[in-house]
Design a protein around this motif. Structure first.
Motif, PDB file in Angstrom:
ATOM      1  N   GLY A   1       4.886  31.308  32.524  1.00 33.18           N
ATOM      2  CA  GLY A   1       5.090  30.089  32.405  1.00 33.18           C
ATOM      3  C   GLY A   1       6.124  29.877  33.662  1.00 33.18           C
ATOM      4  O   GLY A   1       6.095  30.746  34.656  1.00 33.18           O
ATOM      5  N   ASP A   2       6.659  28.629  33.736  1.00 34.29           N
ATOM      6  CA  ASP A   2       7.739  28.441  34.570  1.00 34.29           C
ATOM      7  C   ASP A   2       9.133  27.961  34.296  1.00 34.29           C
ATOM      8  O   ASP A   2       9.689  27.393  34.932  1.00 34.29           O
ATOM      9  N   GLY A   3       9.480  28.690  33.122  1.00 33.30           N
ATOM     10  CA  GLY A   3      10.957  28.391  32.527  1.00 33.30           C
ATOM     11  C   GLY A   3      12.055  29.160  33.191  1.00 33.30           C
ATOM     12  O   GLY A   3      12.509  29.980  32.524  1.00 33.30           O
ATOM     13  N   GLY A   4      11.986  28.856  34.558  1.00 35.44           N
ATOM     14  CA  GLY A   4      13.112  29.738  35.143  1.00 35.44           C
ATOM     15  C   GLY A   4      12.761  30.036  36.562  1.00 35.44           C
ATOM     16  O   GLY A   4      11.525  30.036  36.875  1.00 35.44           O
ATOM     17  N   PRO A   5      13.689  30.238  37.394  1.00 34.48           N
ATOM     18  CA  PRO A   5      13.181  30.447  38.784  1.00 34.48           C
ATOM     19  C   PRO A   5      12.499  32.060  38.943  1.00 34.48           C
ATOM     20  O   PRO A   5      11.860  32.024  39.829  1.00 34.48           O
ATOM     21  N   LEU A   6      13.123  32.875  38.397  1.00 35.45           N
ATOM     22  CA  LEU A   6      12.475  34.082  38.263  1.00 35.45           C
ATOM     23  C   LEU A   6      10.981  34.050  37.744  1.00 35.45           C
ATOM     24  O   LEU A   6      10.038  34.452  38.473  1.00 35.45           O
ATOM     25  N   PRO A   7      10.775  33.602  36.474  1.00 38.17           N
ATOM     26  CA  PRO A   7       9.328  33.570  36.131  1.00 38.17           C
ATOM     27  C   PRO A   7       8.616  32.737  37.035  1.00 38.17           C
ATOM     28  O   PRO A   7       7.387  32.926  37.070  1.00 38.17           O
ATOM     29  N   ALA A   8       8.836  31.618  37.432  1.00 40.75           N
ATOM     30  CA  ALA A   8       8.083  30.773  38.420  1.00 40.75           C
ATOM     31  C   ALA A   8       7.683  31.447  39.791  1.00 40.75           C
ATOM     32  O   ALA A   8       6.376  31.160  39.874  1.00 40.75           O
ATOM     33  N   ALA A   9       8.490  32.130  40.097  1.00 44.33           N
ATOM     34  CA  ALA A   9       8.420  32.851  41.510  1.00 44.33           C
ATOM     35  C   ALA A   9       7.265  34.251  41.195  1.00 44.33           C
ATOM     36  O   ALA A   9       6.514  34.491  41.863  1.00 44.33           O
ATOM     37  N   ALA A  10       7.781  34.892  40.006  1.00 45.58           N
ATOM     38  CA  ALA A  10       6.800  35.974  39.561  1.00 45.58           C
ATOM     39  C   ALA A  10       5.533  35.714  39.313  1.00 45.58           C
ATOM     40  O   ALA A  10       4.436  36.510  39.623  1.00 45.58           O
ATOM     41  N   GLY A  11       5.170  34.390  38.666  1.00 46.20           N
ATOM     42  CA  GLY A  11       3.994  34.209  38.335  1.00 46.20           C
ATOM     43  C   GLY A  11       3.289  33.405  39.230  1.00 46.20           C
ATOM     44  O   GLY A  11       1.988  33.190  38.906  1.00 46.20           O
ATOM     45  N   ASP A  12       3.779  33.223  40.215  1.00 48.09           N
ATOM     46  CA  ASP A  12       2.865  32.432  41.725  1.00 48.09           C
ATOM     47  C   ASP A  12       1.805  33.358  42.051  1.00 48.09           C
ATOM     48  O   ASP A  12       1.833  34.429  42.416  1.00 48.09           O
ATOM     49  N   ALA A  13       0.709  32.612  41.987  1.00 43.64           N
ATOM     50  CA  ALA A  13      -0.778  33.274  42.291  1.00 43.64           C
ATOM     51  C   ALA A  13      -0.785  33.843  43.854  1.00 43.64           C
ATOM     52  O   ALA A  13      -1.292  34.864  43.814  1.00 43.64           O
ATOM     53  N   ARG A  14       0.183  33.225  44.687  1.00 41.81           N
ATOM     54  CA  ARG A  14       0.085  33.887  45.989  1.00 41.81           C
ATOM     55  C   ARG A  14       0.510  35.371  45.926  1.00 41.81           C
ATOM     56  O   ARG A  14      -0.050  36.071  46.824  1.00 41.81           O
ATOM     57  N   LEU A  15       1.375  35.552  45.268  1.00 42.52           N
ATOM     58  CA  LEU A  15       2.088  37.098  45.146  1.00 42.52           C
ATOM     59  C   LEU A  15       1.031  38.072  44.778  1.00 42.52           C
ATOM     60  O   LEU A  15       0.704  39.073  45.352  1.00 42.52           O
ATOM     61  N   TRP A  16       0.313  37.629  43.593  1.00 39.84           N
ATOM     62  CA  TRP A  16      -0.979  38.511  43.165  1.00 39.84           C
ATOM     63  C   TRP A  16      -2.095  38.508  44.150  1.00 39.84           C
ATOM     64  O   TRP A  16      -2.815  39.493  44.187  1.00 39.84           O
ATOM     65  N   CYS A  17      -2.505  37.518  44.874  1.00 39.19           N
ATOM     66  CA  CYS A  17      -3.280  37.506  45.888  1.00 39.19           C
ATOM     67  C   CYS A  17      -2.899  38.528  47.151  1.00 39.19           C
ATOM     68  O   CYS A  17      -3.980  39.400  47.310  1.00 39.19           O
TER      69      CYS A  17
END
Length: 438
Positions: free
Chosen positions: A71-87
Motif C-alpha cells: 500500500g501507500d500508508g506512509g512514506p517508506l511503504p509508498a517509496a518501497a512499493g514504487d514500481a520503478r524500483l522493481w523495474c
C-alpha cells in the motif's frame, strides 16, 4: 562513475519517489498489481479513459505487486512499493546475471585428472600423449597448465582488466540519458531489455531451458518481445543443435502461455482490446503514442494507409525471419543486432509509436557488446573439440585425450566442434573441423 550515477540516477529518483511524481506507466503497473490480486487479471472491464487502460500483458502486473501488498500508508511503504524500483532491480539483476553467465573464471589452473597442482603438470606421471605440432607433449594422465599457470598469468590479468572496464562501461551506460531518464520516470521498458539480453546470453551459452525461461518472462510483459523467440531459437540451433532449439522454444511458449492463460480465460475481450488493439491504433481509445514515424504517417491517411503500414510491418518480419533461416546469428552480438534491427524496423513501421521506443533496440545492442566484451577464457568441455585434436589458445597448448580436452586447457567459447586453434597469440583463428576418418 559514482558521481555520475548519483547525479543522474540516485538523486533524481529519490526526489521523484518522495514527491510521488511519475509517468502514467508507473500507475498503470501498480494498478495492474492491485487488480491481479483482486480478480486474477490486470484489466478493467470497461475503461472510461486512456489512463484506465492496461496495454501490457499480465506479467507486467508482477512489478506492481509490491504496491498492492504494502500500500501507500506512509512514506517508506509508498517509496518501497514504487514500481520503478522493481523495474530497475529487475533490469540491473538481468544485466548482472548476463555478465556472470557470459564471463569465464580467470586465474588458477585446474588440477589434473590424477591430482596435479593447478597451473602445473600433474605429479602422477600419466603416459605421454601424441606429439603436438611444436614438439610439446603434455602427459595425458597428468595435470596440464591451467589458465592461471605459467605463461597465462597475463591472460588472467587482461581478463580482469576487461571485466573492470566492462563494469565501468555498464555504470556509464546506466548514468546516460538512455537508461537514467526512463529508470527515474517510468522504467517500463528496462525489464524487457534486461530479460531479452539475458535470454540471448543463455542461448549463446547453449542453455536452452534458461534461455526459454528468460524469453517467457519477457514475452509475458509485452508482446513486442515475441520476435525475440525466433532470434534466440536460431542462435540455439546454430550453437547447440536443433534439439536444444526445440527445448528452448517449447519452454518459452509453454511458460508464456501459462502466464497468459488466466487473463485469456477470465477476461478475453479486455485483453484483446487493451493489449493488442489499443497500441496499434484500433481500439476505442486514442493512443498517446503518436510520434510522426513512417508507420504513423501512413496510418493517418485512412484505413488504406493503416493496412499499408501493417503490410510493411509484416514484410519486415518475414525478411528478418528469412535472414535467420539463411544466415543464423553465430554469437551474442550478432543475435542482439538482428533482434535490434527487427525491433527498430517494427517500431518505425507500426501504425502507432513513439521515438522513445527506439531506445530499446539501441540499449540492447550496446549491452550485448558490453557483456560480450567482458567474456573471459572459458574451460573446455566435450562439445568444443573431438578426440585427438590439438588445441592452442592464449599460449596454452595441449593434446586431446580420451575424447575430451585434458582438464585445465583454455578454449575460446566460439570454437566449433573439431576445430583447431592455430594461433597462440592475438585473437585466435580457427580452421574448420576435419572430416571423420573412413
Amino acid at each position: 562513475m559514482r558521481v555520475a550515477l548519483a547525479g543522474a540516477v540516485a538523486v533524481p529518483l529519490l526526489v521523484l519517489l518522495v514527491s510521488g511524481a511519475a509517468q502514467s506507466e508507473v500507475h498503470v503497473m501498480e494498478r495492474a498489481g492491485v487488480l491481479t490480486l483482486r480478480q486474477g487479471h490486470p484489466y478493467l472491464a470497461d475503461p472510461r479513459t486512456v489512463a484506465e487502460v492496461t496495454p501490457y500483458l499480465p506479467g507486467m502486473a508482477v512489478l506492481g505487486l509490491p504496491r498492492a501488498v504494502w500500500g501507500d500508508g506512509g512514506p517508506l511503504p509508498a517509496a518501497a512499493g514504487d514500481a520503478r524500483l522493481w523495474c530497475a532491480a529487475l533490469f540491473l539483476g538481468c544485466v548482472a546475471a548476463a555478465r556472470r553467465a557470459r564471463g569465464g573464471v580467470p586465474g588458477g589452473g585446474v588440477p589434473g585428472p590424477d591430482g596435479g597442482a593447478p597451473g602445473t603438470e600433474g605429479a602422477g606421471g600419466g603416459a605421454p600423449g601424441a606429439e603436438s605440432p611444436d614438439g610439446r607433449v603434455p602427459g595425458a594422465g597428468g595435470g596440464v597448465p591451467g589458465a592461471g599457470g605459467a605463461g597465462s598469468g597475463s591472460v588472467a590479468g587482461r581478463w580482469r582488466g576487461r571485466a573492470g572496464t566492462g563494469r565501468a562501461a555498464v555504470g556509464v551506460l546506466v548514468a546516460s540519458p538512455v537508461v537514467a531518464l526512463p529508470l527515474c520516470v517510468s522504467g517500463v521498458d528496462l525489464p524487457l531489455t534486461g530479460l531479452l539480453l539475458l535470454a540471448l546470453v543463455y542461448a549463446a551459452r547453449r542453455r536452452p531451458v534458461a534461455a526459454g525461461l528468460a524469453l517467457a518472462a519477457a514475452c509475458s510483459l509485452k508482446w513486442t518481445a515475441w520476435p525475440a523467440v525466433a532470434v534466440a531459437v536460431a542462435l540455439l540451433a546454430h550453437r547447440a543443435g536443433p534439439r536444444a532449439a526445440v527445448r528452448g522454444a517449447a519452454t518459452a511458449v509453454a511458460c508464456t502461455a501459462l502466464v497468459l492463460l488466466p487473463a485469456a480465460v477470465l477476461s478475453p475481450g479486455p485483453l484483446v482490446r487493451q493489449v493488442f488493439a489499443f497500441p496499434t491504433g484500433r481500439g476505442p481509445w486514442e493512443t498517446p503514442a503518436a510520434s510522426p514515424l513512417p508507420g504513423r504517417l501512413l496510418a493517418e491517411l485512412g484505413p488504406g494507409g493503416w493496412w499499408a503500414a501493417v503490410g510493411l510491418l509484416l514484410a519486415c518480419g518475414v525478411g528478418v525471419a528469412a535472414s535467420l533461416a539463411v544466415r543464423p546469428p553465430q554469437g551474442l552480438v550478432a543475435a542482439a543486432d538482428r533482434l535490434a534491427v527487427g525491433l527498430a524496423a517494427g517500431f518505425l513501421l507500426a501504425p502507432a509509436g513513439r521515438y522513445g521506443y527506439l531506445a530499446l533496440p539501441l540499449l540492447l545492442a550496446v549491452l550485448a557488446r558490453l557483456v560480450d566484451g567482458t567474456r573471459g577464457p572459458g574451460r573446455a568441455t566435450r562439445s568444443h573439440v573431438v578426440r585427438g585434436h590439438v588445441v592452442r589458445s592464449h599460449g596454452v597448448l595441449g593434446h586431446v585425450a580420451r575424447g575430451h580436452v585434458a582438464r585445465g586447457h583454455v578454449v575460446p567459447s566460439h570454437v566449433a566442434p573439431g576445430s583447431h586453434v592455430v594461433r597462440a597469440s592475438g585473437p585466435p583463428r580457427t580452421t574448420p573441423p576435419e572430416p571423420p576418418a573412413p
